[in-house]
Design an enzyme around this catalytic site. Structure first.
Site, PDB file in Angstrom:
ATOM      1  N   CYS A  32       0.827  -1.214   0.000  1.00  0.00           N
ATOM      2  CA  CYS A  32       0.000   0.000   0.000  1.00  0.00           C
ATOM      3  C   CYS A  32       0.864   1.269   0.000  1.00  0.00           C
ATOM      4  O   CYS A  32       1.558   1.546   0.971  1.00  0.00           O
ATOM      5  CB  CYS A  32      -0.913  -0.056   1.230  1.00  0.00           C
ATOM      6  N   CYS A  35       0.113   3.737   2.777  1.00  0.00           N
ATOM      7  CA  CYS A  35       0.597   3.181   4.054  1.00  0.00           C
ATOM      8  C   CYS A  35       2.087   3.475   4.216  1.00  0.00           C
ATOM      9  O   CYS A  35       2.545   3.831   5.304  1.00  0.00           O
ATOM     10  CB  CYS A  35       0.382   1.668   4.112  1.00  0.00           C
TER      11      CYS A  35
END
Length: 107
Positions: A32, A35
């Protein structure tokens, strides 16, 4: 200098319930991009909130039980726990100022 602790399905509940201060959990995944962008922000906040909040991470791919328990549908997602209970949730990426304000609102 403190560091971010990594939680998993096996130790999550015990850690959250026995913490002596609020716990911020970053639900994330290695693939991600947002993230990965959150990681240095959280690293900065570890020192800012030392002694007031414990900052942790939980990999959603490796820990599906906890991820499902808290209905995580988008990542990154931050959940702040106080006395073992979730008190606030912030889905999606947040800047340093936004993340700091999210935590401070709940303290």
């Amino acid at each position: 200098m403190s560091s971010i602790q990594h939680l998993n399905d096996q130790n999550f509940r015990a850690f959250i319930e026995t913490a002596h201060q609020p716990v911020l959990v970053d639900f994330w995944a290695d693939w991600c991009g947002p993230c990965k962008a959150m990681a240095p922000i959280l690293e900065q906040l570890v020192d800012t909130f030392e002694g007031r909040v414990t900052i942790t991470k939980l990999d959603v791919d490796a820990n599906p039980e906890t991820t499902a328990q808290f209905n995580i549908r988008s990542i990154p997602s931050l959940i702040l726990f106080v006395n073992g209970e979730p008190v606030a949730k912030h889905p999606g990426f947040a800047s340093l100022k936004q993340t700091q304000a999210f935590i401070e609102r709940e303290l």
